[in-house]
Design a protein around this motif. Structure first.
Motif, short mmCIF file in Angstrom:
data_model
loop_
_atom_site.label_atom_id
_atom_site.label_comp_id
_atom_site.label_asym_id
_atom_site.label_seq_id
_atom_site.Cartn_x
_atom_site.Cartn_y
_atom_site.Cartn_z
N GLY A 1 0.81 -1.21 0.00
CA GLY A 1 0.00 0.00 0.00
C GLY A 1 0.84 1.26 0.00
O GLY A 1 0.57 2.20 -0.76
N LEU B 1 -5.35 6.97 -0.71
CA LEU B 1 -4.77 5.68 -0.31
C LEU B 1 -4.37 5.69 1.16
O LEU B 1 -4.55 4.69 1.87
CB LEU B 1 -3.57 5.34 -1.18
N TYR C 1 -4.79 -5.31 7.66
CA TYR C 1 -4.64 -4.81 6.27
C TYR C 1 -4.31 -6.01 5.39
O TYR C 1 -3.27 -6.63 5.52
CB TYR C 1 -3.54 -3.75 6.21
N ASN D 1 -6.09 -5.63 -0.31
CA ASN D 1 -6.01 -4.17 -0.23
C ASN D 1 -4.64 -3.68 -0.70
O ASN D 1 -4.54 -2.68 -1.41
CB ASN D 1 -6.27 -3.70 1.19
N GLY D 2 -3.60 -4.38 -0.30
CA GLY D 2 -2.25 -3.96 -0.66
C GLY D 2 -2.03 -3.97 -2.16
O GLY D 2 -1.51 -2.99 -2.73
N HIS E 1 -4.18 -1.21 -3.87
CA HIS E 1 -3.65 0.14 -3.67
C HIS E 1 -2.34 0.33 -4.42
O HIS E 1 -2.05 1.43 -4.90
CB HIS E 1 -3.47 0.40 -2.18
N THR F 1 -9.17 2.45 -5.78
CA THR F 1 -9.07 2.74 -4.34
C THR F 1 -10.34 2.37 -3.60
O THR F 1 -10.33 2.25 -2.37
CB THR F 1 -8.77 4.23 -4.11
N ASN G 1 -11.78 -1.98 -1.27
CA ASN G 1 -11.23 -2.09 0.07
C ASN G 1 -11.95 -3.19 0.84
O ASN G 1 -13.16 -3.23 0.92
CB ASN G 1 -11.39 -0.75 0.81
#
Length: 207
Positions: free
Chosen positions: A27, A88, A103, A107-108, A111, A196, A199
């Protein structure tokens, strides 16, 4: 996945496969890529356009303010990267009180893709704006200088369109090129904003 639609991991495990400890690196790499590449594109576009602008200003200083538009367009690219970076940064989730990360890999990667999309598109846009603006402003300046020389020699007629054009046709063409070149960065920004929104919140298993 729980009944509420959220993803959960086993709190007793030392490391979650869904939320590894290295996931935030992806991220933050997306944030770095967004800002750095976008500003590289903006810097190159501004420098290259400014180079042509100053070269044109030697012979046609009255046209400098009129042809400064490409410099503005190149400078906007850095703002695209900043916008994505701020968004972000707000998507990061802090670890639980127990130290377990929340996290996820998903998501990583999402992003990171968003940051690269915005940054690289802005870089390509800046290169395009800079090269086109350098050639365009020099051409407009040369056209204006040619018009002035024709008038000094006493030609007041059309003279093949060289006297009365004042570089307007070249100027309009240059601006159109800048508009389409700057759209490349805008496309990257739109795609990044969409990514973005991907999530996923992952929480510890509740007893």
């Amino acid at each position: 996945m729980g009944d509420d639609g959220q993803y959960y991991y086993n709190e007793d495990a030392n490391m979650s496969y869904v939320c590894p400890s290295w996931a935030p690196v992806l991220g933050y790499a997306g944030i770095v890529a967004s800002v750095v590449f976008a500003n590289l594109g903006g810097a190159y576009g501004t420098a290259k356009a400014g180079l042509g602008l100053m070269a044109m200003g030697v012979h046609s200083p009255d046209l400098i303010m009129r042809n400064i538009i490409p410099v503005v367009m190149a400078g906007v690219l850095g703002i695209y990267g900043l916008i994505v970076a701020v968004i972000l940064n707000g998507k990061f989730s802090k670890p639980e009180a127990t130290g377990m990360p929340t996290y996820s890999q998903y998501n990583g990667f999402a992003h990171l893709a968003a940051g690269l999309c915005c940054g690289l598109c802005s870089l390509a846009s800046g290169i395009s704006i800079g090269i086109a603006a350098d050639a365009g402003t020099r051409a407009v300046g040369a056209q204006s200088a040619m018009d002035a020389s024709w008038k000094k020699m006493g030609f007041t007629g059309d003279a093949g369109g060289q006297v009365d054009s004042s570089g307007d046709a070249l100027f309009v063409g240059t601006i159109l090129i800048q508009v389409f070149a700057s759209n490349l960065g805008l496309y990257g920004l739109i795609a990044a904003l969409i990514m973005t929104q991907q999530n996923t919140l992952v929480l510890p298993i509740r007893e």
